[in-house]
Design a protein around this motif. Structure first.
Motif, PDB file in Angstrom:
ATOM      1  N   LYS A 164      26.818  56.826 -97.837  1.00  0.00           N
ATOM      2  CA  LYS A 164      27.488  57.139 -99.092  1.00  0.00           C
ATOM      3  C   LYS A 164      26.611  58.043 -99.949  1.00  0.00           C
ATOM      4  CE  LYS A 164      28.519  54.881-103.409  1.00  0.00           C
ATOM      5  NZ  LYS A 164      28.185  53.660-104.148  1.00  0.00           N
ATOM      6  N   ILE A 185      45.201  63.537-101.784  1.00  0.00           N
ATOM      7  CA  ILE A 185      45.332  63.170-100.367  1.00  0.00           C
ATOM      8  C   ILE A 185      46.672  63.662 -99.827  1.00  0.00           C
ATOM      9  CG2 ILE A 185      45.606  61.182 -98.818  1.00  0.00           C
ATOM     10  CD1 ILE A 185      43.306  59.865-100.422  1.00  0.00           C
ATOM     11  N   ASN A 213      36.721  62.832-106.999  1.00  0.00           N
ATOM     12  CA  ASN A 213      37.284  62.351-108.253  1.00  0.00           C
ATOM     13  C   ASN A 213      36.224  61.664-109.118  1.00  0.00           C
ATOM     14  OD1 ASN A 213      38.928  60.297-109.972  1.00  0.00           O
ATOM     15  ND2 ASN A 213      40.370  61.871-109.265  1.00  0.00           N
ATOM     16  N   ASP A 240      38.459  52.010 -94.916  1.00  0.00           N
ATOM     17  CA  ASP A 240      37.401  52.680 -94.155  1.00  0.00           C
ATOM     18  C   ASP A 240      36.654  53.710 -95.005  1.00  0.00           C
ATOM     19  OD1 ASP A 240      38.365  51.285 -91.992  1.00  0.00           O
ATOM     20  OD2 ASP A 240      39.681  52.934 -91.356  1.00  0.00           O
ATOM     21  N   TYR A 241      37.169  53.967 -96.187  1.00  0.00           N
ATOM     22  CA  TYR A 241      36.544  55.005 -97.004  1.00  0.00           C
ATOM     23  C   TYR A 241      35.142  54.600 -97.385  1.00  0.00           C
ATOM     24  CZ  TYR A 241      41.118  57.200 -97.664  1.00  0.00           C
ATOM     25  OH  TYR A 241      42.318  57.794 -97.465  1.00  0.00           O
ATOM     26  N   GLU A 242      34.267  55.567 -97.244  1.00  0.00           N
ATOM     27  CA  GLU A 242      32.910  55.299 -97.674  1.00  0.00           C
ATOM     28  C   GLU A 242      32.845  55.598 -99.160  1.00  0.00           C
ATOM     29  OE1 GLU A 242      30.292  56.977 -94.198  1.00  0.00           O
ATOM     30  OE2 GLU A 242      32.281  57.855 -94.308  1.00  0.00           O
ATOM     31  N   GLY A 243      32.308  54.714 -99.881  1.00  0.00           N
ATOM     32  CA  GLY A 243      32.267  54.960-101.320  1.00  0.00           C
ATOM     33  C   GLY A 243      32.193  53.648-102.052  1.00  0.00           C
ATOM     34  N   ASP A 244      32.815  53.640-103.211  1.00  0.00           N
ATOM     35  CA  ASP A 244      32.682  52.463-104.065  1.00  0.00           C
ATOM     36  C   ASP A 244      33.482  51.279-103.511  1.00  0.00           C
ATOM     37  OD1 ASP A 244      34.688  54.114-106.595  1.00  0.00           O
ATOM     38  OD2 ASP A 244      34.937  53.908-104.447  1.00  0.00           O
ATOM     39  N   MET A 287      42.671  60.798 -91.660  1.00  0.00           N
ATOM     40  CA  MET A 287      42.337  60.526 -93.054  1.00  0.00           C
ATOM     41  C   MET A 287      41.575  59.209 -93.206  1.00  0.00           C
ATOM     42  SD  MET A 287      43.508  63.160 -94.572  1.00  0.00           S
ATOM     43  CE  MET A 287      43.435  62.747 -96.298  1.00  0.00           C
ATOM     44  N   GLY A 288      41.856  58.278 -92.312  1.00  0.00           N
ATOM     45  CA  GLY A 288      41.217  56.982 -92.412  1.00  0.00           C
ATOM     46  C   GLY A 288      41.959  56.072 -93.360  1.00  0.00           C
ATOM     47  N   GLU A 345      45.785  60.679-109.235  1.00  0.00           N
ATOM     48  CA  GLU A 345      45.248  61.988-108.869  1.00  0.00           C
ATOM     49  C   GLU A 345      44.688  61.965-107.445  1.00  0.00           C
ATOM     50  OE1 GLU A 345      42.516  63.527-111.732  1.00  0.00           O
ATOM     51  OE2 GLU A 345      42.241  65.375-110.591  1.00  0.00           O
ATOM     52  N   ILE A 346      44.017  60.874-107.120  1.00  0.00           N
ATOM     53  CA  ILE A 346      43.449  60.754-105.772  1.00  0.00           C
ATOM     54  C   ILE A 346      44.562  60.795-104.734  1.00  0.00           C
ATOM     55  CG2 ILE A 346      42.210  59.204-104.198  1.00  0.00           C
ATOM     56  CD1 ILE A 346      40.641  58.257-106.742  1.00  0.00           C
ATOM     57  N   TYR A 392      43.190  52.207-105.377  1.00  0.00           N
ATOM     58  CA  TYR A 392      42.605  52.865-106.553  1.00  0.00           C
ATOM     59  C   TYR A 392      43.408  52.613-107.805  1.00  0.00           C
ATOM     60  CZ  TYR A 392      39.682  54.971-103.090  1.00  0.00           C
ATOM     61  OH  TYR A 392      38.794  55.128-102.072  1.00  0.00           O
ATOM     62  N   ALA A 419      36.194  59.515 -91.986  1.00  0.00           N
ATOM     63  CA  ALA A 419      37.555  59.496 -92.515  1.00  0.00           C
ATOM     64  C   ALA A 419      37.672  60.567 -93.601  1.00  0.00           C
ATOM     65  CB  ALA A 419      37.885  58.125 -93.090  1.00  0.00           C
ATOM     66  N   GLU A 420      38.581  61.515 -93.373  1.00  0.00           N
ATOM     67  CA  GLU A 420      38.737  62.621 -94.325  1.00  0.00           C
ATOM     68  C   GLU A 420      39.074  62.146 -95.729  1.00  0.00           C
ATOM     69  OE1 GLU A 420      41.231  65.825 -93.194  1.00  0.00           O
ATOM     70  OE2 GLU A 420      40.276  66.065 -91.229  1.00  0.00           O
ATOM     71  N   GLY A 421      39.848  61.048 -95.761  1.00  0.00           N
ATOM     72  CA  GLY A 421      40.294  60.514 -97.050  1.00  0.00           C
ATOM     73  C   GLY A 421      39.143  60.150 -97.971  1.00  0.00           C
ATOM     74  N   THR A 422      37.986  59.918 -97.388  1.00  0.00           N
ATOM     75  CA  THR A 422      36.821  59.516 -98.166  1.00  0.00           C
ATOM     76  C   THR A 422      36.470  60.540 -99.251  1.00  0.00           C
ATOM     77  OG1 THR A 422      35.966  58.517 -96.168  1.00  0.00           O
ATOM     78  CG2 THR A 422      34.402  58.830 -97.945  1.00  0.00           C
ATOM     79  N   ASP A 442      42.017  57.483-112.373  1.00  0.00           N
ATOM     80  CA  ASP A 442      42.535  58.657-111.684  1.00  0.00           C
ATOM     81  C   ASP A 442      43.173  58.337-110.346  1.00  0.00           C
ATOM     82  OD1 ASP A 442      41.647  60.363-113.719  1.00  0.00           O
ATOM     83  OD2 ASP A 442      39.602  60.200-112.935  1.00  0.00           O
TER      84      ASP A 442
END
Lengths: 520, 115
Positions: free
Chosen positions: B12, A48, B54, A84-88, A79-80, A43-44, A35, B45-48, A40
């Protein structure tokens, strides 16, 4: 034993194991990198961190236990990983992170889980498998004539021990699976593509520049760029060549090992023979043989050594090892040369001893010449194939350096001349050696001349290339018959050259002025 | 676009929608959001959650305030902004339509999996 570190995670204080700390730090850094482009990002990471602190607090609320490696692993699993994070997930970012987290391919010895030197444990950590399997593989290889042992020792020497935590982490590789392999390949391709693009850019820039001076400098850059681009290709070729050389050397070493092991009895009595009959005793012989073997093996081991070092990219200082091997090799060379000269001197001069005696006129005017007993190697306990017709039997050296000639007698008597020769450090010494060994022909029932089938040297006598020439002189118009057994000792001369092989043996021959003639 | 990517996109969108819905019930801090999502098996994954919150905050759909905690450091409590409420309403409407459309069009799939 690992250090404990006190850390502040999200405003909470924790005791954390050093290894666990580095792992957690690496994890948080990977998130940060992920990130880094967003405003931010910090901040992320803080959020975490706060969550991790919360999880740790929950887990350790009743104990004063420190956070260990496994706890961090658990946290990361919960936490992954950022990828693996789903998102952007823009592909650009993805490749960026995977490149960043790409682990080096260094190998370390794992002394924390060692059995011997931690070589197997190190491999186990790298490939994320149980060390037992690697140990078994080495054990199996050991039974292939000690290859496993040799390889283990070499690896032990060149693989450094993982001492610092960073090294311990580096030692731990990623699990080998299809995804990883695919990833690695893709990364490699991407890197290559980037390099090529950069190179192309450089070319474009170079040719669009107007400034001549700058162009000059840029030609240098261009060449450098080209070298950089081609480098990986050459690297691969070099690696293949080095690998091939290593394999060849390994095979040679293994073959020598097989030769020594399987022919151990053979080699052993070879050396024994050498010691008692050529050198000045067993020790000298052992020294010579050991040195000679070491003379061949040491450079091979050295090559295998450097190859593995090159291939694994381990940059461990092996100065001591190479110096020791170098000195050892030089000593072996000196030993071999010195012993070679010492032994060579013993063979410098030739000495002779000649006996001549008349034999009683045979009945029927025909002498029958035969060997005492045909040579049969079957009963003999040992046979030196390499030295033709040279055997050791109960510490007696037996060989067949015998020559038989049939000539015409100058008078009317049958005569036998026994000419013995041997070598020595001086003429007298040589003559003494020629005198010392016994070789006597004998006559039975008047008409039969028996020639011993071998020269025998007792264990207290040295082997000095003893040789015997037996000349049987047959008077003119008298007869001789040569047994087939004499065949292998017969020398061709002017008296026998006219005869065919079948005519020469087992036939009654008459001595004429023109040589032997068969009588039918 | 491969299958995995399509699923990720779907998840997502759903995840964003659910987070906004959970927050709409009242002020909440991330750990509780995670708890709710985990209960419904939506989260891997919790981190997601953190980058997502944010981003929603950056889009001014959410705001947060620090609240003291008696068991540790202060926590961020999230709530929807007016813009967030409108956005959620829009999402909800779209979702209802989509859900309806999906249930009609995938009826045969459902019966298949039930057998």
């Amino acid at each position: 034993m690992n250090k404990l570190i006190q850390v502040n995670i999200g405003g909470m204080i924790f005791q954390i194991d050093e290894l666990a700390y580095h792992k957690l730090d690496a994890y948080l850094n990977s998130i940060k990198r992920r990130y880094a482009s967003s405003a931010d990002g910090d901040e992320i990471v803080k959020d975490i961190e706060a969550r991790i602190a919360e999880l740790f607090t929950e887990k350790f609320k009743d104990t004063n236990a420190a956070v260990m490696d496994a706890d961090v692993e658990e946290i990361i699993a919960v936490m992954g990983k950022p990828e693996d994070y789903e998102g952007d997930t823009s592909s650009e970012q993805k490749s960026h992170t995977s490149q960043q987290t790409h682990k080096s391919s260094k190998f370390y010895r794992d002394k924390d889980n060692d059995f011997l030197g931690g070589v197997c444990a190190g491999f186990a950590a790298k490939f994320n498998i149980d060390a037992l399997w690697i140990r078994l593989a080495f054990l199996v290889a050991f039974f292939f004539f000690g290859t496993g042992l040799l390889l283990y020792i070499i690896l032990w020497i060149i693989m450094p021990e993982a001492k610092t935590t960073a090294e311990k982490l580096e030692m731990r590789g990623e699990k080998v699976n299809i995804d990883n392999i695919e990833k690695t390949v893709k990364e490699g391709a991407a890197q290559f593509k980037t390099k090529m693009n950069e190179f192309g850019e450089e070319v474009k820039q170079t040719f669009s520049r107007e400034n001549v001076n700058k162009t000059k400098k840029n030609v240098g850059d261009l060449i450098e760029g080209a070298v950089e681009t081609v480098k990986p290709v050459f690297n691969i070729i070099a690696r293949i060549i080095v690998f091939a050389i290593m394999v060849v050397c390994l095979i040679v070493v293994v073959v020598i090992g097989i030769e020594l092991f399987t022919n151990w009895g053979n080699s052993f009595s070879n050396v024994q023979f050498f010691g008692s009959h050529i050198g000045n005793g067993g020790n000298q012989a052992w020294l010579l043989v050991t040195s000679a073997i070491a003379l061949v093996i040491i450079p091979l081991v050295g090559i295998i050594f450097s190859s593995i070092k090159y291939l694994t990219g381990v940059k461990r200082k092996t100065k001591y090892v190479s110096t020791t091997l170098g000195i050892l090799w030089t000593l072996c060379l000196i030993t071999v040369i010195w012993l070679g000269i010492t032994i060579g001197r013993e063979f410098r001069y030739e000495g002779n001893s000649t006996e001549r005696f008349n034999i009683a006129a045979p009945a029927g005017e025909m002498l029958y010449v035969k060997l005492e007993s045909p040579v049969s190697t079957g009963n003999w306990h040992h046979h030196h194939e390499k030295w033709d017709k040279l055997y050791v039997q109960n510490d007696t050296l037996i060989f067949q350096n015998i020559h038989v000639d049939i000539e015409k007698s100058a008078d009317t008597l049958y005569t036998v001349i026994i000419h013995k020769s041997a070598r020595g450090a001086s003429y007298e010494d040589a003559e003494q050696h020629a005198d010392d060994f016994n070789f006597g022909v004998f006559q039975t029932s008047d008409s039969v001349l028996i020639i011993p089938s071998s020269i025998r040297i007792n264990e207290d006598q040295p082997w000095r290339d003893q040789e015997v020439y037996i000349t049987v002189r047959v008077p003119q118009d008298k007869y001789v018959m040569i047994d087939k057994t004499v065949d292998e000792f017969m020398d061709d001369n002017e008296y026998t050259s006219d005869l065919k092989e079948i005519e020469l043996y087992g036939n009654k021959l008459r001595m004429t002025p023109g040589g032997l003639k068969p009588v039918y | 676009m491969n299958v995995e990517n399509a699923q990720a996109q779907m998840r997502k969108g759903v995840l964003e929608f659910c987070i906004l819905a959970i927050i709409s019930e009242g002020e909440i801090y991330p750990t509780d959001i995670i708890g709710r999502l985990k209960e419904s098996n939506l989260l891997v994954a919790e981190g997601t959650v953190y980058p997502l919150l944010n981003r929603l905050k950056t889009m001014e759909l959410l705001s947060y305030q620090w609240v003291e905690s008696n068991s540790g450091p202060p926590r961020k409590y999230y709530q929807l902004t007016d813009k967030g409420r409108q956005f959620l309403a829009g999402l909800n409407k779209t979702w209802q339509e989509l859900s309806n459309a999906v249930s009609i069009n995938t009826k045969h799939l459902k019966t298949q999996t039930n057998e």
